[in-house]
Design an enzyme around this catalytic site. Structure first.
Site, mmCIF file in Angstrom:
data_model
loop_
_atom_site.group_PDB
_atom_site.id
_atom_site.type_symbol
_atom_site.label_atom_id
_atom_site.label_comp_id
_atom_site.label_asym_id
_atom_site.label_seq_id
_atom_site.Cartn_x
_atom_site.Cartn_y
_atom_site.Cartn_z
ATOM 1 N N CYS A 1 0.823 -2.926 -1.164
ATOM 2 C CA CYS A 1 0.031 -3.719 -2.102
ATOM 3 C C CYS A 1 0.929 -4.628 -2.940
ATOM 4 O O CYS A 1 2.149 -4.552 -2.870
ATOM 5 C CB CYS A 1 -0.770 -2.798 -3.018
ATOM 6 S SG CYS A 1 -1.993 -1.780 -2.148
ATOM 7 N N HIS B 1 -3.108 -4.948 -7.737
ATOM 8 C CA HIS B 1 -3.493 -3.966 -8.755
ATOM 9 C C HIS B 1 -2.423 -3.853 -9.842
ATOM 10 O O HIS B 1 -1.381 -4.503 -9.793
ATOM 11 C CB HIS B 1 -3.763 -2.602 -8.117
ATOM 12 C CG HIS B 1 -2.603 -1.995 -7.374
ATOM 13 N ND1 HIS B 1 -1.392 -1.685 -7.955
ATOM 14 C CD2 HIS B 1 -2.498 -1.603 -6.071
ATOM 15 C CE1 HIS B 1 -0.592 -1.137 -7.065
ATOM 16 N NE2 HIS B 1 -1.236 -1.083 -5.901
#
Length: 361
Positions: free
Chosen positions: A166, A158
């Site tokens: 992440c 992202h």
């Protein structure tokens, strides 16, 4: 499968790898600011004219299949596409602003580990309305990880420079990546493969980490890494015997139980491919026997590409967050990001590294 072995596509020479790495290093120096935040819209990003021109120059079509490779230690993400040869070629390398945890696989929810392994992303895993601009889900835990009891969910690639498991890039970078993979998926590619590695899996890097408890797992990952490096074809990934198996057909189809012994093989990998992989395995053995391991220093939490670390040192966390993301989401654990855990590592000559002088211009 003898078409793998046209001499043009055999293992690349060291000299070529060094030249390639140098070219990537130069290219990355402009990646932090090659788009303005004003260029981003509230709708799902589309492939830009600039990227279309780059694809055309490299003999790629916007609708051709894609493949993603991620490297933690180098904090880089690569986008590969099928070109006119029918094999994958590198389209672009993106510096990652933040990943969390340490080298090694993710095993449980809350451990802040970014995943390592082989994943497959379909259209339903794309999120055009992410709180971090746009994103796609890696699909952790995969079939093997689920069988091993690993837990966690919503592990993403992202935007914004924040991570708790992440892989985070700039809004500009993830927007461009999103547009490329979304186009491939909408054009007929059912899903694209993501290969997430602890580092570029050269024999030298394996030797530097020879004392790490994850080495047996990394040796398995390297089999898939080498298969792609040699053939420039996406490896077929199966799971059995508590591990990944590559480019192998089994009697009765795909193994059903990742923890059970692998079924009998009906069609093994190409013999010449296995010869090449065995040569590389021996090269790793020799490097481990001859080399000394490096101690990871100041391992506080995860990593950050050197280009962003330079900006973080120069401008501070607030300005960096505003520079790379429209939502100005805070940089996660900026003090940890400044404490480069890999600065003592001996870098291979072809490693793509952006100089601080270039990244701070």
């Amino acid at each position: 499968m003898n078409w793998f072995w046209n001499s043009k596509y055999r293992v690349r020479s060291i000299a070529r790898n060094i030249l390639f790495g140098a070219a990537v290093s130069v290219a990355l120096s402009g990646c932090v600011t090659d788009m303005a935040l004003d260029d981003l819209s509230s709708s799902a990003p589309q492939v830009s004219n600039k990227m279309l021109a780059e694809m055309s120059k490299k003999g790629m079509k916007p609708e051709s299949p894609v493949l993603v490779r991620i490297f933690k230690q180098e904090s880089e993400l690569e986008i590969w596409k099928i070109d006119r040869t029918g094999r994958y070629a590198l389209l672009k390398t993106y510096p990652m602003c933040r990943w969390s945890g340490k080298l090694g696989p993710k095993m449980k929810d809350g451990d802040r580990q970014a995943p390592e392994g082989f994943y497959h992303v379909s259209t339903g895993m794309l999120n055009p309305k992410s709180q971090y601009y746009v994103s796609f889900n890696l699909g952790y835990p995969n079939k093997l990880e689920s069988a091993l009891g690993y837990t966690g969910e919503a592990l993403m690639v992202h935007g914004a420079c924040s991570s708790s498991g992440c892989y985070a890039l700039t809004d500009q970078g993830v927007g461009e990546i999103y547009s490329i993979v979304a186009k491939a998926l909408s054009s007929g590619q059912g899903r694209f493969q993501v290969q997430a590695y602890p580092f570029r899996m050269t024999a030298e890097n394996m030797a530097l980490h020879k004392s790490d408890e994850n080495m047996p797992f990394w040796r398995t990952l390297k089999e898939g890494y080498d298969a792609f490096e040699i053939t420039r074809q996406q490896p077929k990934v199966s799971v059995c015997g508590r591990r990944y198996m590559f480019n192998t057909e089994f009697e009765g189809g795909e193994p059903r139980d990742p923890l059970a012994q692998c079924p009998a093989v009906s069609n093994p990998p190409d013999p010449q491919l296995m010869v090449e992989i065995e040569v590389e395995r021996k090269r790793v053995d020799a490097a481990i026997a001859d080399g000394s391991s490096s101690t990871v220093s100041a391992y506080v939490d995860g990593g950050m590409h050197t280009s962003f670390r330079s900006l973080l040192k120069k401008d501070g966390a607030d300005k960096l967050a505003a520079r790379i993301s429209g939502i100005k989401y805070p940089v996660s654990r900026p003090d940890a990001a400044l404490a480069d855990p890999f600065k003592a590592m001996v870098k291979r000559p072809s490693a793509a590294v952006v100089s601080e002088s270039a990244s701070s211009e």
